[in-house]
Design an enzyme around this catalytic site. Structure first.
Site, short mmCIF file in Angstrom:
data_model
loop_
_atom_site.label_atom_id
_atom_site.label_comp_id
_atom_site.label_asym_id
_atom_site.label_seq_id
_atom_site.Cartn_x
_atom_site.Cartn_y
_atom_site.Cartn_z
N ASN A 396 17.25 -17.40 31.79
CA ASN A 396 17.02 -15.98 32.04
C ASN A 396 18.14 -15.37 32.88
OD1 ASN A 396 14.87 -13.66 32.06
ND2 ASN A 396 15.54 -13.88 34.19
N GLN A 811 1.95 -5.55 -4.59
CA GLN A 811 0.71 -4.85 -4.89
C GLN A 811 0.69 -4.32 -6.31
OE1 GLN A 811 1.16 -2.79 -0.62
NE2 GLN A 811 -0.44 -1.84 -1.82
N GLU A 846 3.90 -1.82 -2.70
CA GLU A 846 3.51 -1.16 -3.94
C GLU A 846 4.71 -0.93 -4.85
OE1 GLU A 846 1.32 2.94 -5.51
OE2 GLU A 846 1.20 2.38 -3.39
N ARG A 924 -0.46 14.62 -1.28
CA ARG A 924 -1.65 14.21 -0.51
C ARG A 924 -1.64 14.83 0.88
NH1 ARG A 924 -6.09 10.66 -0.93
NH2 ARG A 924 -5.67 10.72 -3.14
N GLU A 1305 -8.11 3.17 3.52
CA GLU A 1305 -7.24 4.15 4.17
C GLU A 1305 -7.97 5.16 5.07
OE1 GLU A 1305 -3.64 5.17 1.27
OE2 GLU A 1305 -5.55 5.08 0.21
#
Length: 1373
Positions: A396, A811, A846, A924, A1305
């Site tokens: 460190n 998807q 998707e 949407r 969703e």
């Protein structure tokens, strides 16, 4: 920096270090002897690729997610027992494991043998959804139990600081593992919502102990009565029964290998060397050997935990030909008390350091342990447990990070560093001269840091440490500070003051001028004023400095010192000295945060009385793959065993946002012996144009790149390491072109995709004329990274007849199939896409998966060999895009009473370099611009900005959260303008049954009012509002806020043709059923629900039904698993197929009414009846007329309401999520456990979106946040302390399968309640500072934004630089 030189005599014989030794270790009890270990190989790679143990997952390769957690055990000769550590296998060097025992998730239990209780409980408590993080969580818990079979709850919290989960929302994981812990009374914790008072929280300052009306103690009162009422109403709380779990018996654990004990005793003093062509690993056993090695190889790196070097090699392209491990050098691993302090060997781990300091604090007088307690405060929040277990104190220091948590402690207390080389010993006291520049120290190249001494504190000395970060757990600091003041005897006059800061420059900084200016002054208001003025002048930052947040960081310097000032005042007063008193309302600024024990309640409607036991619809059935996921047996794409001749692919990506490609030089890459091919655009046999909707993208860039991350080519090699190394050798020459990065730049350049979307209703002009008030405002909403734990992965295997088989984490198998076919120039029937499961998706898989799958398929097709690629986390984040950032401008008209009359809103989304799904996302957003409120006159417009960023894409909510967030912002502004409570304005404008939306769809079966009323009741909202007001009057520097937010989410694909699904059901002659449908499993429990549907439809137990995978060969032309409709669509298709099969079997049931399922099936088979059926479902048609959004666009709406309470620290901007109550309408739940898991997971993901997660881009379009080290999703500590989730009862939905509703969703936006509760708390702070009325708070509400909004005298002293006068480090995209 005091420098003392001592000569020593090196009398040891030199070590020749010839040859290469054998590496001996054990894995799951089996001995492994590796004759030629590669020093650059990690344990994770060895487990997965060499041993085939794929249960341990790769999530980030930087030790930030915990998916790769394993247990490493070593026999400790001093204590004569094994020591067990949870470790990140992605960082652990293979060569560091000599004489160690490694235990992976496969080694503790399996479904074939018996699950370990840890595996059983996480799966049984519904704590595994996608399952990719589950093995790491299992191993963290397992290691905890091996060290402490009955751990207290606080150790449970610590154990998971280094683990992330993107699916569950963490609650069920904690509920399952809480059954192992002990309460303070020494009994096992309760299951499912232990609502007992957290007494530790009261004692340590996390709770006020009931001193205010808003105390969490008071909030818990009355919950038992609520639960009794719910039981009488037919609501159930039990999602699992802990009494069914097998008992945990620690005496039955796998023993430590006896042979390893013997080997450890016999080989303890033997030095080792391991060699590969690129790196040599030395493991000396004496200090003299170590010093000789460092003298001979001054450029070598000393490695203990590999937590820094591993990241540098992986992500920063660093090469270290010599690595030295000092873990067997006694002097570097000892801990001893000296006359001046506690001396730690430089290789002592942070975990051991923490334990030693805790022992010292318990055994020594408090006046001697001020420094130790300050160090412990920093260690509490230092990384995760897996990192602390192996990272060394010396590492460190020597990495010299400017944001180190511990270096300010060492610097402010002048810790002693002992250095040695072959010529002697040097002692330094850490001060302002130790760090000589960024990542540089005063240590000489051949010197070794041997030990660090933390001094005992002196009488009259007070030391405090502070850390501010984006996320409290496992996060790098924004600013960290340690302050040490020593007073003259029995006085408040400063004798010495040392103020050390991290995050305020290229090195840890000591405010020497301020310290000197305050010497001799009395501790009081005058000193405070001088200190703040001096610190503001001394601790400055360039406006363009790395890390950004300049004004905030400078403000933190003053705020943290102010906390210290108050704490010291309090301490001096307790000593009986005459000092200014600390006002009671200021005391909360001095409290140290300790994480409270979370509690929860889950409520759902029990199945009707008389429902058959074998009918599992409506019951909390466990995820069908949960046990396999918990045992590491569940197979993901990259878990497929490599096939013969398999190659690995690595992408070559653009480093410019917009440029012409002048040349691509692959010669150096092709010269690498292991490289098989380098592919460019000219190698594409079919079409190089691609895209999910329009073909506006390229598979491989041709002539021009349009974003950083644009794929230019691919290197295919025999191994992953060779492919990745060679990909970095490809040299691309560019000619830069003008680039558009931000929304504001796109607006200025008029860089938009067509068409401009509009939504209109009513007479906007008339509405504004009728309004008593008109407000205008604007809001920016940041993007969001999907951060699925499994990155994009594809394996492509060429078959005969020009066929190709694709295993992809996607998807959208059908879209993958069609685009791969297009690229290869073959028909779709030659491309077979298979998806077993995904480790999360959330919309990110998707469309953007084809960025990878098309390239991998191209390589396999051309080379006629199997090709694999799993993107590293930084690559995935770079190329795959995320949630669309939005900028909105609104104008809202409303009456004096608060009723909205007119709304004009304009949305701008940052789409990136291709259209992708941006048009539907904007549509949407417009569909949800009014959220849940009746607006008679409205106009919405949507502009899609074309920018030079990687294309943004679908993400859970798909534009709706952005649209609804803007709505709630103007609702909040109306309330502030009128001086009314926001919940009053929301209640007044809430929709009613039969109202028309802005797109003229009537609201039918409208349950939102019921959700609203029930949420207010369950949350005891008005009582808590009054308690919060009391709390805020009594506390100046912490404020609480509360908000209740509704949501209305339309369920359907925007594109009508996607509202369809197919299914295939096979009944085999033994009565077993194989079910195939078009949906993919990504953790949302789709396969589980579909099995439940099939079980009810056929009247058979779920044990007889199996879903193998999603395959383009089984169900063709499938819609993506998206839009929350997959259960509705695929379930209906399955029902259609089952109805056909039932009709065929009915004849045999009628003939033999006392028969069995198996006998009916066999009878039908022998009668030559088709026992396979194809099912299909055609959903409702949506309407979009021209470019106007209008008509019956959704099948139905899902509703929910959420109330959240928060507490902010006005001085740092950090916050706590205190309490959340959710009421969600999911119709008649198909599976309450899965649905509640979806609600909680979506909510926590929304908490990340609205309060924590921040994608940062440079002005040149380079993503700066490319992994868990810099991009922070919520962790275990970010969930609400009290969480209650209730599924609305008696709310059947006639428009979906078995009266259920979609759930994936809709709940996400409920997390906006946390955002607006934060805004409520900020408003209280501003009011006390004399500021009132509407104010802008962009999303996410980060600590920086909260602190800036809480304006006070400290923020006034640190103004931001004028925009345009400097180049910012990061821009708002």
């Amino acid at each position: 920096m005091r420098d003392t030189k001592i000569q020593v005599q090196n009398g040891s014989e030199p070590e020749t270090w010839s040859g290469s030794d054998e590496l001996v270790f054990f894995v799951n009890g089996k001995k492994v002897v590796e004759k030629s270990p590669d020093p650059q190989m990690t344990l994770l790679f060895y487990l997965r690729r060499k041993l085939g143990l794929t249960g341990t997952k790769l999530g980030c390769a930087e030790g930030g997610c915990g998916a790769c957690t394993v247990m490493i055990s070593r026999y400790h000769l001093d204590s004569q027992r094994p020591l067990h550590l949870a470790v990140n296998a992605c960082l652990a060097p293979l060569c560091s494991l000599h004489l160690a025992a490694v235990t992976t998730v496969e080694g503790i239990g399996s479904t074939a043998r018996k699950l370990h209780p840890v595996q059983e409980r996480i799966s049984g408590a519904h704590g595994s959804q996608c399952g990719f993080c589950t093995p790491g969580l299992v191993m963290s818990m397992y290691t905890l139990l091996r060290n402490n079979p009955t751990p207290p709850s606080e150790l449970l919290h610590q154990a998971f600081q280094g683990n992330l989960c993107r699916c569950t929302g963490y609650r069920p994981i904690l509920e399952g593992f809480k059954t192992f812990t002990l309460t303070q009374d020494g009994v096992r914790a309760k299951q499912n919502g232990d609502l007992s008072l957290d007494h530790e929280k009261v004692q340590n300052g996390g709770c006020c102990g009931g001193r205010t009306n808003g105390c969490c103690m008071n909030q818990d009162q009355g919950l038992d009565q609520d639960l009794d009422r719910d039981s009488d109403s037919g609501l159930s709380r039990a999602l699992f029964d802990a009494s069914e779990f097998m008992p945990f018996d620690p005496t039955q654990e796998v023993i430590f290998p006896p042979e390893l004990i013997s080997l450890t005793r016999s080989r303890r003093s033997r030095s080792l060397v391991f060699r590969s062509p690129r790196c040599t690993w030395f493991q000396p056993v004496s200090l003299d050997q170590l010093l000789d090695l460092k003298w001979t190889h001054p450029e070598s790196r000393i490695v203990v935990g590999n937590t820094e070097v591993g990241v540098e090699v992986k992500f920063k392209n660093m090469e270290y030909p010599f690595l030295i491990s000092p873990t067997q050098v006694p002097e570097l691993n000892s801990v001893q008390h000296t006359e001046t302090g506690l001396e730690f060997g430089a290789a002592v781990s942070l975990d051991r350091m923490e334990a030693e300091l805790q022992n010292a604090v318990r055994s020594l007088p408090a006046c001697q342990t001020e420094v130790f307690r300050a160090a412990l405060e920093q260690l509490r929040w230092f990384a995760g447990k897996q990192i602390r277990n192996v990272a060394a104190l010396g590492g460190n220091i020597m990495t010299a990070s400017p944001i180190s948590d511990l270096n300010p402690v060492l610097m402010s207390t002048a810790a002693k560093l002992t250095l040695r080389d072959r010529e002697g010993v040097r002692e330094l006291h850490m001060d302002q001269d130790f760090f000589t520049g960024y990542r540089r120290t005063a240590v000489r190249p051949a010197e070794v840091l041997v030990s660090v001494t933390l001094p005992y504190s002196r009488q009259g000395q007070i030391v405090r440490s502070y850390k501010t970060s984006r996320r409290r757990e496992d996060d790098i600091s924004i600013v960290t500070a340690t302050f040490s003041v020593t007073f003259e005897p029995r006085s408040s006059r400063v004798h010495d003051l040392r103020l050390a800061f991290g995050g305020m420059g290229p090195t840890t900084a000591l405010a020497t001028a301020t310290g000197k200016a305050l010497q001799g002054r009395s501790w009081g208001e005058e000193l405070l004023q001088t200190a703040c003025s001096s610190l503001a002048a001394e601790m400055t930052l360039d406006p363009s400095c790395p890390g950004g947040m300049v004004s905030y960081r400078r403000t933190l310097v003053l705020s943290l010192f102010y906390k210290f000032y108050l704490s010291v005042l309090q301490n001096l007063a307790q000593q009986g000295l005459s000092v200014e008193s600390v006002p009671p309302e200021f005391l909360s600024a001095t409290e140290i945060f300790h994480p409270p024990t979370p509690s929860s309640v889950q409520l759902y409607q029990a199945v009707p009385a008389g429902q058959a036991v074998e009918d599992v619809v409506g019951r909390p059935l466990q995820h069908v793959s949960a046990a396999q996921q918990a045992s590491g047996e569940a197979q993901y794409c990259d878990d497929l065993r490599p096939t013969d001749g398999e190659l690995y692919l690595s992408l070559v990506c653009s480093t410019r946002p917009h440029a012409k490609i002048l040349s691509v030089d692959c010669s150096e890459a092709r010269a690498v012996p292991a490289v098989v091919s380098v592919l460019l655009a000219e190698d594409v046999p079919g079409s190089n144009s691609t895209g999910p909707v329009v073909y506006d993208e390229t598979v491989l860039a041709q002539g021009e790149v349009t974003c950083v991350g644009h794929v230019i080519g691919a290197v295919v090699a025999e191994t992953q390491a060779d492919a990745q190394r060679a990909a970095k050798m490809v040299k691309v020459q560019y000619q830069d072109l003008p680039a558009v990065i931000t929304i504001q730049e796109a607006i200025k350049a008029q860089s938009f995709y067509e068409p401009i979307r509009t939504l209109e209703k009513g007479d906007l002009e008339a509405g504004f004329k009728q309004s008593d008030h008109i407000l205008e405002g604007e809001l920016h909403l940041g993007g969001q990274e999907h951060f699925y734990l499994e990155t994009n992965t594809t394996v492509a295997i060429p078959r005969d007849q020009n066929e190709i088989e694709i295993f992809s984490s996607t998807q959208a198998p059908s879209k993958t199939q069609s685009l791969v076919a297009r690229v290869l120039g073959v028909p779709s029937n030659h491309v077979h896409v298979r998806v077993k499961r995904m480790g999360g998706g959330f919309g990110g898989k998707e469309t953007r998966t084809t960025v990878l799958s098309t390239v991998v398929a191209l390589a396999a097709h051309r080379l006629r060999r199997p090709v694999r690629c799993m993107l590293d986390r930084d690559e995935d984040m770079l190329v795959s895009g995320g949630r669309h950032p939005f900028y909105a401008k609104y104008k809202v008209g409303f009456s004096e009473s608060g009723r909205v009359q007119a709304l004009d809103v304009t949305f701008y989304s940052n789409c990136g370099n291709s259209l992708d799904l941006s048009s539907s996302v904007m549509e949407r957003a417009l569909l949800h611009l009014e959220n849940s409120y009746l607006v008679p006159n409205v106009r919405g417009r949507g502009f899609m900005c074309r920018t030079n960023l990687p294309s943004n894409t679908a993400f859970r909510g798909f534009g709706a959260p952005q649209g609804m967030m803007v709505c709630e912002d103007w609702i909040s502004a109306i309330a502030m303008k009128l001086g009314r409570a926001p919940e009053e304005i929301r209640d007044l404008n809430l929709y009613s049954e039969g109202d028309l939306t802005p797109f003229n769809q009537a609201l039918e079966n409208f349950t939102l009012r019921r959700c609203w009323d029930e949420c207010l009741d369950r949350a005891k909202f008005y009582e808590r509002r009054a308690q919060i007001q009391d709390y805020n009057r009594q506390n100046r520097w912490t404020k609480r806020g509360i908000a209740v937010i509704p949501t209305k989410f339309g369920i359907a694909f925007n594109a009508a043709f996607l509202n369809q699904a197919g299914a295939l059901v096979h009944i085999y002659t033994d009565g077993s059923v194989l079910l195939a449908h078009g949906g993919t499993e990504m953790g949302q429990g789709l396969h589980t629900k579909m099995i439940q549907v099939c079980s009810r439809a056929l009247g058979i137990p779920v044990s007889k039904i199996h879903v193998c995978e999603t395959s383009s060969a089984s169900v063709a032309n499938t819609s993506p698993t998206a839009a929350s409709v997959s259960s509705d669509l695929n379930g209906a298709a399955i029902l259609n197929a089952c109805d056909a099969l039932n009709q065929r079997l009915q004849t045999y049931k009628d003939r033999d009414p006392t028969g069995t399922w198996e006998s009916w099936v066999k009878a039908a088979y022998f009668d030559r009846v088709n026992l396979s059926a194809n099912g299909f479902y055609r959903g409702q048609r949506s309407e979009v007329r021209d470019q106007r959004v209008e008509g019956r666009l959704v099948n139905y709406f899902s509703y929910g309401v959420c109330c959240s309470e928060v507490e902010i620290d006005c001085l740092t901007g950090t916050h706590q999520n205190l309490c959340t109550t959710i009421v969600m309408d999911v119709g008649n739940s198909l599976n309450p456990a899965i649905d509640i898991g979806q609600v909680e997971g979506a909510f926590v993901q929304g908490v990340g979106l609205f309060t924590l997660e921040q994608l940062l881009y440079s002005p040149d379009g380079v993503l700066l946040t490319r992994g868990p080290g810099t991009y922070k999703i919520p962790g275990f500590g970010d969930i609400p302390t009290h969480l209650q989730v209730s599924l609305l009862r008696d709310a059947p939905n006639a428009k979906a399968l078995y009266s259920s509703k979609a759930v994936g969703e809709p709940p996400l936006f409920l997390a906006a309640s946390v955002f607006f509760a934060l805004k409520d708390a900020i408003a209280a702070a501003r009011l006390e500072a004399g500021l009132s009325g509407p104010f802008r708070l962009d999303s996410p509400a980060t600590a920086e934004r909260i602190r800036t909004a809480c304006a006070d005298r400290f923020t006034a002293m640190c103004p931001a630089a004028e925009p345009g006068t400097y180049k910012p480090w990061a821009v708002l995209i």
